[in-house]
Scaffold this motif. Structure first.
Motif, PDB file in Angstrom:
ATOM      1  N   ALA A  45      -0.377  73.004  38.619  1.00  0.00           N
ATOM      2  CA  ALA A  45      -0.559  72.152  37.443  1.00  0.00           C
ATOM      3  C   ALA A  45       0.526  71.092  37.272  1.00  0.00           C
ATOM      4  N   CYS A  46       1.453  70.929  38.236  1.00  0.00           N
ATOM      5  CA  CYS A  46       2.544  69.986  37.964  1.00  0.00           C
ATOM      6  C   CYS A  46       2.870  69.028  39.110  1.00  0.00           C
ATOM      7  N   ALA A  47       2.603  69.387  40.335  1.00  0.00           N
ATOM      8  CA  ALA A  47       2.956  68.560  41.508  1.00  0.00           C
ATOM      9  C   ALA A  47       4.457  68.288  41.600  1.00  0.00           C
ATOM     10  N   PRO A  64      -3.773  70.876  52.784  1.00  0.00           N
ATOM     11  CA  PRO A  64      -3.922  71.267  51.376  1.00  0.00           C
ATOM     12  C   PRO A  64      -5.349  71.675  51.048  1.00  0.00           C
ATOM     13  N   GLY A  65      -5.490  72.576  50.092  1.00  0.00           N
ATOM     14  CA  GLY A  65      -6.801  72.914  49.565  1.00  0.00           C
ATOM     15  C   GLY A  65      -7.337  71.744  48.752  1.00  0.00           C
ATOM     16  N   LEU A  66      -8.589  71.869  48.306  1.00  0.00           N
ATOM     17  CA  LEU A  66      -9.254  70.772  47.606  1.00  0.00           C
ATOM     18  C   LEU A  66      -8.497  70.351  46.336  1.00  0.00           C
ATOM     19  N   ASP A  67      -8.235  71.299  45.455  1.00  0.00           N
ATOM     20  CA  ASP A  67      -7.533  70.982  44.202  1.00  0.00           C
ATOM     21  C   ASP A  67      -6.108  70.505  44.481  1.00  0.00           C
ATOM     22  N   GLU A  68      -5.487  71.125  45.455  1.00  0.00           N
ATOM     23  CA  GLU A  68      -4.117  70.740  45.815  1.00  0.00           C
ATOM     24  C   GLU A  68      -4.091  69.296  46.308  1.00  0.00           C
ATOM     25  N   GLY A  69      -5.025  68.953  47.190  1.00  0.00           N
ATOM     26  CA  GLY A  69      -5.085  67.583  47.705  1.00  0.00           C
ATOM     27  C   GLY A  69      -5.333  66.583  46.590  1.00  0.00           C
ATOM     28  N   ILE A  72      -2.084  66.070  44.655  1.00  0.00           N
ATOM     29  CA  ILE A  72      -1.139  65.223  45.395  1.00  0.00           C
ATOM     30  C   ILE A  72      -1.571  63.756  45.272  1.00  0.00           C
ATOM     31  N   GLU A  73      -2.862  63.504  45.414  1.00  0.00           N
ATOM     32  CA  GLU A  73      -3.352  62.128  45.317  1.00  0.00           C
ATOM     33  C   GLU A  73      -3.155  61.572  43.908  1.00  0.00           C
ATOM     34  N   ASP A  74      -3.393  62.388  42.899  1.00  0.00           N
ATOM     35  CA  ASP A  74      -3.165  61.943  41.520  1.00  0.00           C
ATOM     36  C   ASP A  74      -1.698  61.568  41.306  1.00  0.00           C
ATOM     37  N   ALA A  75      -0.804  62.337  41.901  1.00  0.00           N
ATOM     38  CA  ALA A  75       0.631  62.101  41.698  1.00  0.00           C
ATOM     39  C   ALA A  75       1.135  60.894  42.480  1.00  0.00           C
ATOM     40  N   PRO A 103      10.849  65.599  49.156  1.00  0.00           N
ATOM     41  CA  PRO A 103      10.726  64.157  48.954  1.00  0.00           C
ATOM     42  C   PRO A 103      11.804  63.643  48.005  1.00  0.00           C
ATOM     43  N   GLU A 104      12.041  62.329  48.047  1.00  0.00           N
ATOM     44  CA  GLU A 104      13.005  61.702  47.122  1.00  0.00           C
ATOM     45  C   GLU A 104      12.612  61.993  45.678  1.00  0.00           C
ATOM     46  N   LYS A 105      11.296  61.935  45.437  1.00  0.00           N
ATOM     47  CA  LYS A 105      10.804  62.043  44.071  1.00  0.00           C
ATOM     48  C   LYS A 105       9.633  63.020  44.028  1.00  0.00           C
ATOM     49  N   GLN A 106       9.618  63.891  43.022  1.00  0.00           N
ATOM     50  CA  GLN A 106       8.510  64.815  42.846  1.00  0.00           C
ATOM     51  C   GLN A 106       7.454  64.181  41.941  1.00  0.00           C
ATOM     52  N   GLY A 107       6.282  64.796  41.878  1.00  0.00           N
ATOM     53  CA  GLY A 107       5.217  64.254  41.045  1.00  0.00           C
ATOM     54  C   GLY A 107       5.440  64.549  39.585  1.00  0.00           C
TER      55      GLY A 107
END
Ligand code: FES
Length: 107
Positions: A45-47, A64-69, A72-75, A103-107
């Motif tokens: 729920a946070c990325a 990644p799974g469907l929801d996970e992918g 990631i795309e939303d973030a 990564p430098e920055k998280q979602g």
């Protein structure tokens, strides 16, 4: 148990041991790995637990799974290759030696 190496954007490395039935996120949080806030505690729920799986480990880790992918795309507005939410990677013996980059920055 498996040994996992977390690599920071500056190249510094932290190698730690997993416990039983942990995800990569839980291993990192338990060892105070920087840049891994994991705000939702693994509820998808946070990325804010993103990692880039080293290329040589991508097949073993899987994609990644469907929801996970979607998350990631939303973030990020994209789905970079090798990018995973570490709370969705269950650690198994097969992942002993795994390397992931923060990564430098998280979602
Ligand atoms: S810890 Fe929130 S999505 Fe992984």
């Amino acid at each position: 148990m498996a040994r996992i190496t977390f690599i920071q954007p500056d190249g510094s490395r932290q190698s730690v041991e997993s416990g039983e039935d942990e995800t990569v996120m839980l291993v990192g949080v338990r060892h105070n790995v920087a840049r891994l806030p994991a705000d939702c505690g693994g509820q998808l729920a946070c990325a804010s637990c993103m990692v880039d799986v080293a290329e040589s480990w991508r097949e073993a880790v899987g994609g990644p799974g469907l929801d996970e992918g979607d998350m990631i795309e939303d973030a990020l507005g994209a789905r970079p290759r090798g990018r995973r939410l570490s709370c969705q990677i269950a650690v198994t013996e097969a992942l002993d030696g795994l390397e992931v980059r923060l990564p430098e920055k998280q979602g």
